[in-house]
Design a protein around this motif. Sequence first.
Motif: not given
Length: 186
Positions: A89-102
């Motif tokens: 139930r986490y929603i991906l908000m942003s991301g790149c190769e080495n970082r993701k924010s949920f």
Amino acid sequence: MGKPLSEMTLEELWELFPITLSPHRDCWKKWYNEEKDNLARVLPKEARISHIGSTAVSGIWAKPIIDILAEIPKGISMEEIEKILTEYRYILMSGCENRKSFNKGYTENGFAEKVYHLHLRYFGDNNELYFRDYINDNKDTAKEYEMLKLSLWKKYERNRDAYTAAKTGFIEKYTKIAKEKYGKRY
């Protein structure tokens, strides 16, 4: 029911989810510990899960959002962890190769009671731990940070990017000091 979050513009999201600050609440540590236990059951056993952000600092005003840093070994795929977190139930908000924010706790009708931001990183990408430790150890700096956030709150209530950018210099300054003081703690 409101428009699905995935269809909202950034401005609509900022309107629905304004920046709010509140005095420190003891329940934040409990909420973090509950979520840490839940995450420990679904993340790889090697992951380090840490409470970061202002809710991890005793006695200062904060956004009532529990920030969590989950660090994983470089050999583990971010995409695999993303699949696990979205199933949880986490929603991906942003991301790149080495970082993701949920995030979790954002609904079409506004914030849920418990709201989480999860920052997925590889081990060593953890400046937030140094900043957290430094402001916990230095109450005058913590109060200075609190005053900065309170001064920015209403000005940027509906612009998270500007709010975050306005705090960056302060955070970078004390993170650098913390890393010099604490060495390779993490």
